[in-house]
Design a protein around this motif. Structure first.
Motif, PDB file in Angstrom:
ATOM      1  N   ALA A  83       0.850  -1.121   0.140  1.00  0.00           N
ATOM      2  CA  ALA A  83      -0.126  -0.126   0.061  1.00  0.00           C
ATOM      3  C   ALA A  83       0.919   1.236   0.011  1.00  0.00           C
ATOM      4  CB  ALA A  83      -0.927   0.016   1.167  1.00  0.00           C
ATOM      5  N   ARG A  84       0.245   2.244  -0.531  1.00  0.00           N
ATOM      6  CA  ARG A  84       0.887   3.725  -0.327  1.00  0.00           C
ATOM      7  C   ARG A  84       0.570   4.336   0.991  1.00  0.00           C
ATOM      8  NH1 ARG A  84       1.066   8.839  -0.972  1.00  0.00           N
ATOM      9  NH2 ARG A  84       2.718   9.865  -1.947  1.00  0.00           N
ATOM     10  N   THR A  85       1.087   4.969   1.854  1.00  0.00           N
ATOM     11  CA  THR A  85       0.834   5.699   3.004  1.00  0.00           C
ATOM     12  C   THR A  85       1.190   7.152   3.038  1.00  0.00           C
ATOM     13  OG1 THR A  85       0.764   5.572   5.464  1.00  0.00           O
ATOM     14  CG2 THR A  85       2.836   5.079   4.290  1.00  0.00           C
ATOM     15  N   ASP A  86       0.242   7.953   3.695  1.00  0.00           N
ATOM     16  CA  ASP A  86       0.765   9.393   3.822  1.00  0.00           C
ATOM     17  C   ASP A  86       1.315   9.536   5.192  1.00  0.00           C
ATOM     18  OD1 ASP A  86      -0.139  10.382   1.576  1.00  0.00           O
ATOM     19  OD2 ASP A  86      -2.303  10.461   2.208  1.00  0.00           O
ATOM     20  N   GLU A  87       1.633   8.227   5.883  1.00  0.00           N
ATOM     21  CA  GLU A  87       2.167   8.537   7.230  1.00  0.00           C
ATOM     22  C   GLU A  87       3.536   8.669   7.042  1.00  0.00           C
ATOM     23  OE1 GLU A  87       0.841   5.705  10.362  1.00  0.00           O
ATOM     24  OE2 GLU A  87      -0.440   4.753   8.689  1.00  0.00           O
ATOM     25  N   ALA A  88       4.187   9.283   7.901  1.00  0.00           N
ATOM     26  CA  ALA A  88       5.671   9.398   7.962  1.00  0.00           C
ATOM     27  C   ALA A  88       6.013   9.750   9.522  1.00  0.00           C
ATOM     28  CB  ALA A  88       6.076  10.762   7.160  1.00  0.00           C
ATOM     29  N   ILE A  89       7.345   9.546   9.702  1.00  0.00           N
ATOM     30  CA  ILE A  89       8.078   9.940  11.182  1.00  0.00           C
ATOM     31  C   ILE A  89       9.143  10.472  10.755  1.00  0.00           C
ATOM     32  CG2 ILE A  89       9.540   7.949  10.864  1.00  0.00           C
ATOM     33  CD1 ILE A  89       8.638   7.471  14.069  1.00  0.00           C
ATOM     34  N   THR A  90       9.679  11.434  11.597  1.00  0.00           N
ATOM     35  CA  THR A  90      10.653  12.529  11.457  1.00  0.00           C
ATOM     36  C   THR A  90      12.007  12.165  11.995  1.00  0.00           C
ATOM     37  OG1 THR A  90      10.042  13.737  13.308  1.00  0.00           O
ATOM     38  CG2 THR A  90       9.164  14.432  11.017  1.00  0.00           C
ATOM     39  N   ASP A  91      12.200  11.196  12.811  1.00  0.00           N
ATOM     40  CA  ASP A  91      13.521  10.808  13.346  1.00  0.00           C
ATOM     41  C   ASP A  91      14.133   9.476  13.216  1.00  0.00           C
ATOM     42  OD1 ASP A  91      11.815   9.475  14.912  1.00  0.00           O
ATOM     43  OD2 ASP A  91      12.294  10.482  16.996  1.00  0.00           O
ATOM     44  N   TRP A  92      13.471   8.536  12.205  1.00  0.00           N
ATOM     45  CA  TRP A  92      14.109   7.334  12.055  1.00  0.00           C
ATOM     46  C   TRP A  92      14.127   7.018  10.594  1.00  0.00           C
ATOM     47  CZ3 TRP A  92      11.460   2.256  13.061  1.00  0.00           C
ATOM     48  CH2 TRP A  92      11.939   1.025  12.760  1.00  0.00           C
TER      49      TRP A  92
END
Length: 145
Positions: A83-92
């Motif tokens: 799947a494609r996702t719009d989720e993201a994290i900024t420190d890993w």
């Protein structure tokens, strides 16, 4: 009237399924297919470098061991995009880089466990367990004492 409604519903559902965007493969998104073709044609890997990408962490390793490099390539080859996702994290931002020569490398980047393409698009993957287990094992193996 019920038949007409059922037919229209079936057409709408069928059309929606046909219009659904097909997901690109892991190999196509990352260039892994071209990388494997280069290896099959005789290109050799000098080293593999992995980092958890924290920026302040020593969770990383470099290996020149052909068996470890082959295991890393095999583990990457098991990953599938689901799947494609719009989720993201900024420190890993984990990444693996295979060096083939001077200014010649192949890289796969992640944002958390999501496959990250061009620093913008994230994809949910499965089959990535062997990759994460192997990289964790090699981080421990090469950790400075």
């Amino acid at each position: 009237m019920k038949r007409l409604a059922a037919l229209l519903l079936a057409l709408m559902l069928g059309t929606g399924a046909c219009l659904a965007e097909a997901l690109p493969t892991f190999a196509a998104l990352t260039g892994f297919d071209a990388f494997e073709a280069r290896l099959a044609a005789g290109d050799e890997i000098e080293s593999a470098y992995y980092t958890d990408g924290y920026g302040f962490s020593t969770s990383e390793f470099t290996t020149t061991d052909p068996d470890e490099i082959a295991a890393l390539i095999d583990a990457l080859g098991q990953i599938e995009v689901v799947a494609r996702t719009d989720e993201a994290i900024t420190d890993w931002y984990p990444q693996i880089v295979f060096k083939l020569g001077e200014d010649d490398w192949f890289r796969v980047s992640f944002n958390k466990q999501w496959l990250m393409i061009d620093g913008m698009d994230n994809y949910v993957v499965e089959g990535d367990g062997p990759f994460w287990a192997l990289t964790a094992e090699l981080v421990q193996k090469y950790m400075p004492e």
